[in-house]
Design an enzyme around this catalytic site. Structure first.
Site, PDB file in Angstrom:
ATOM      1  N   ASP A 108     -45.270 131.300 -28.429  1.00 23.16           N
ATOM      2  CA  ASP A 108     -44.976 130.256 -27.455  1.00 23.16           C
ATOM      3  C   ASP A 108     -43.465 130.193 -27.248  1.00 23.16           C
ATOM      4  OD1 ASP A 108     -45.648 127.732 -26.020  1.00 23.16           O
ATOM      5  OD2 ASP A 108     -47.390 127.767 -27.352  1.00 23.16           O
ATOM      6  N   ASP A 231     -44.378 127.606 -22.081  1.00 25.88           N
ATOM      7  CA  ASP A 231     -44.774 126.196 -22.012  1.00 25.88           C
ATOM      8  C   ASP A 231     -44.318 125.587 -20.683  1.00 25.88           C
ATOM      9  OD1 ASP A 231     -45.813 123.882 -23.609  1.00 25.88           O
ATOM     10  OD2 ASP A 231     -43.814 123.104 -23.190  1.00 25.88           O
ATOM     11  N   GLU A 301     -47.858 128.705 -18.625  1.00 22.55           N
ATOM     12  CA  GLU A 301     -48.668 127.474 -18.522  1.00 22.55           C
ATOM     13  C   GLU A 301     -48.278 126.786 -17.226  1.00 22.55           C
ATOM     14  OE1 GLU A 301     -49.711 123.260 -20.746  1.00 22.55           O
ATOM     15  OE2 GLU A 301     -47.687 124.051 -20.802  1.00 22.55           O
ATOM     16  N   HIS A 365     -55.148 123.524 -27.103  1.00 25.86           N
ATOM     17  CA  HIS A 365     -54.759 122.428 -27.991  1.00 25.86           C
ATOM     18  C   HIS A 365     -54.466 121.124 -27.246  1.00 25.86           C
ATOM     19  CE1 HIS A 365     -51.173 124.116 -26.340  1.00 25.86           C
ATOM     20  NE2 HIS A 365     -50.473 123.089 -26.774  1.00 25.86           N
ATOM     21  N   ASP A 366     -54.614 121.137 -25.930  1.00 28.10           N
ATOM     22  CA  ASP A 366     -54.397 119.915 -25.149  1.00 28.10           C
ATOM     23  C   ASP A 366     -55.692 119.353 -24.579  1.00 28.10           C
ATOM     24  OD1 ASP A 366     -51.603 120.117 -25.451  1.00 28.10           O
ATOM     25  OD2 ASP A 366     -51.427 121.394 -23.677  1.00 28.10           O
TER      26      ASP A 366
HETATM   27  C1  NOJ Z   1     -47.608 121.709 -22.908  1.00 31.96           C
HETATM   28  C2  NOJ Z   1     -48.141 121.928 -24.281  1.00 31.96           C
HETATM   29  O1  NOJ Z   1     -49.346 122.643 -24.206  1.00 31.96           O
HETATM   30  C3  NOJ Z   1     -48.296 120.560 -24.911  1.00 31.96           C
HETATM   31  O2  NOJ Z   1     -48.966 120.626 -26.126  1.00 31.96           O
HETATM   32  C4  NOJ Z   1     -46.928 119.947 -25.058  1.00 31.96           C
HETATM   33  O3  NOJ Z   1     -47.068 118.638 -25.555  1.00 31.96           O
HETATM   34  C5  NOJ Z   1     -46.210 119.895 -23.718  1.00 31.96           C
HETATM   35  N1  NOJ Z   1     -46.304 121.131 -23.013  1.00 31.96           N
HETATM   36  C6  NOJ Z   1     -44.745 119.589 -23.904  1.00 31.96           C
HETATM   37  O4  NOJ Z   1     -44.093 120.710 -24.436  1.00 31.96           O
END
Ligand code: NOJ
Length: 568
Positions: A108, A231, A301, A365-366
């Site tokens: 990442d 990210d 992302e 993970h989100d």
């Molecule tokens: C996206 C990430 O997937 C998430 O977990 C993170 O909190 C935010 N970006 C901020 O970096």
């Protein structure tokens, strides 16, 4: 050398035909007994990843030094390993061991913001004339004339004092709630943070920042990483005039799940400025420099749901390529319904430029876990979909055994998002991997006093050890799907054609490569459906794992919640 090859060649690269598996390092395997997973733990599980599962690449969420305000997405040093996870030597060992097993390693990269503890920010905030001041986004308050606060300083919080100076320069909001501007008392300016105030946004308009961050990429490429997951990639360039965002159009809100105030605005100006593409062309050029002989890759992302705009992040042959893959989150935002899913896939297929390779994601993970969102039976249909569509799939750890979201009482929750915006906590999908019947589900050694997050209650039933010997388990099902995806070029590179005239509630498509033709038929409902297919075919796999072999397709019935793959 560039590795975006036209799709008409026979030459496909690992990130096109392969399957990516996301590891959240905190939750995979704890070997040193601190209740948090570590790099050595991942090394221990490489045989599982290569031999049991047969995945091609792992993506590791951040393992860098960090105060962990956002569990590692607040990076305090981009070129080291947090002692919680191990050392740089452990990382080198991980790369070596992974490569020995032909597993590629994607890490990442968090370019939009650092931690407020990063030395760059510490310097930047130390004074207005510090050489690093302009590495972050600082601005004066909206001017007030005359100032109204004279003599009242002590009564107010720093944020209120900023207000009294005139308030933030515009209406931008932080994803994690509240204003995106934080008042810095000692230098009397605001700084921008698109997420937590402890995650100040870097100023990508500053060439020194660009150079420093691309040097970070070089550092890891030199160590042998195969790719980067970037990210919130589109956040890094904002409107240079810093205009106010307009209110969100009402119809948009149903599509994006409302998460607090943030969704009250249309985010026109606080991210995704077209200048972002120039940065990712440079980024890509660095990856390409390092891509001979071993091709490196990037996956961005990008939460953009206007598909033409989303596709622009692939770049193009005229101006230059950008991401090998912009993450495609369409299936995360689509209702779990055959028609809606088909429409989402068809829209993506239509939006892809000729040089672009698709990809699909069903969890990370989100997001909530698949078994919780769709139920255990549809979770298999979902896995079959993910692993048989055209394009690179990314599997989130634990999905292969059907892990569920874990309800964690609010007082035990850790994720800052959930603590600030109720209902948005992400701890539920980040719980420890369930390996075995050993204490702590084999995630941590026995002497550990506390895991960083609780195990799911179902760990004694749902774990790798139980499932590995059960030929009809979720794990066995994933193994078969992954093996088939390797074996059949039709699945890992073939064309995609949706089949019309199928019963409502079913999504049926053909994957074809040369003479090889497979049909994937998915029943999204709890009702059996007869398929109007013709001729003979051979069932290769059913989600129920109880039928295979030749069939007359005319009499083929999909049972409730069943998906099948047929060689036709
Ligand atoms: C996206 C990430 O997937 C998430 O977990 C993170 O909190 C935010 N970006 C901020 O970096």
């Amino acid at each position: 050398m560039t590795d975006n090859r036209p799709l008409t060649t026979d030459h496909y690269l690992w990130w096109q035909t392969g399957v990516i598996y996301q590891i959240y390092p905190r939750s995979y395997k704890d070997t040193n007994g601190n209740g948090v997973g570590d790099l050595t733990g991942i090394i221990e599980k490489l045989d599982y990843l290569s031999d049991t599962l047969g995945i091609d690449a792992i993506w590791l969420s951040p393992f860098y030094p960090s105060p962990m305000k956002d569990f590692g997405y607040d990076v305090a040093d981009y070129v080291d390993v947090h002692p919680l996870f191990g050392t740089l030597e452990d990382f080198d060992e991980l790369i070596e061991q992974a490569h020995q097993r032909e597993i590629r390693v994607i890490i990442d990269w968090v370019p939009n913001h650092s931690s407020d503890q990063h030395p760059w920010f510490q310097e930047s905030r130390s004074s207005r004339d510090n050489p690093k001041r302009d590495w972050y986004v600082w601005t004066d308050p909206t001017p007030l004339n005359p100032p109204v606060h004279a003599g009242k300083e002590d009564k107010f919080s720093p944020q209120q004092r900023g207000e009294l100076e005139g308030g933030p320069p515009n209406n931008w909001l932080a994803v994690f709630g509240g204003s995106a501007w934080e008042w810095d008392e000692s230098t009397e300016q605001y700084y921008l943070h698109s997420f937590l105030k402890e995650q100040p946004d870097l100023n990508w308009r500053n060439p020194e920042v660009q150079k420093a961050m691309l040097d970070v990429i070089r550092f890891w490429l030199e160590r042998g990483v195969d790719g980067f997951r970037v990210d919130v990639a589109h956040f890094i360039m904002k409107d240079p005039e810093m205009r106010d965002n307009p209110p969100a159009p009402q119809e948009g809100l149903a599509f994006h799940r409302p998460h607090g105030d943030y969704d009250s605005q249309e985010h026109l100006y606080d991210k995704g400025h077209p200048d972002v593409h120039g940065v990712y062309r440079q980024f890509r050029a660095v990856l390409d420099e390092y891509s001979n002989p071993a091709p490196r890759m990037s996956v961005g992302e990008i939460h953009i749901f206007d598909w033409d705009e989303w596709a622009s992040y692939y770049g193009n042959p005229q101006d230059g390529f950008e991401f090998h893959l912009p993450f495609n989150f369409s299936l995360l935002k689509t209702a779990w319904d055959a028609g809606a899913v088909r429409q989402a896939v068809d829209e993506i297929e239509a939006a892809l430029p000729s040089w672009a390779w698709p990809n699909y994601v069903l969890g990370n993970h989100d997001e909530g876990r698949i078994a919780t969102r769709f139920g255990a039976e549809q979770a298999r249909v979902a896995a079959m979909l993910l692993l048989t569509l055209r394009g690179t799939p990314t599997i989130y750890y634990g999905e292969e055994i059907g892990m569920s979201d874990v309800d964690i009482p609010i007082e035990d929750q850790l994720d800052p998002f959930g603590l600030r915006v109720p209902g948005w906590g992400r701890d539920r999908c980040r719980t420890p991997m369930q390996w075995s019947l050993d204490p702590y589900a084999g995630f941590a050694p026995e002497e550990v006093s506390k895991l960083w997050l609780p195990l799911s209650d179902d760990w004694e039933e749902i774990n790798v050890e139980n499932q590995i010997t059960d030929p009809t388990s979720s794990l066995s099902f994933y193994r078969q799907l992954l093996a088939m995806r390797k074996k059949y070029p039709a699945l890992n590179r073939g064309s995609y054609t949706p089949l019309d005239g199928m019963p409502q509630g079913c999504f049926v498509y053909q994957r074809q490569e040369a003479e090889q033709s497979l049909i994937v038929a998915l029943n999204f409902t709890g009702v059996p459906k007869r398929l109007p297919l013709e001729g003979d075919g051979k069932i290769l796999l059913s989600t129920n794992m109880d039928r295979s072999g030749s069939e007359n397709l005319q009499s083929l019935q999909l049972r409730e919640n069943e998906g099948i793959i047929i060689e036709s």
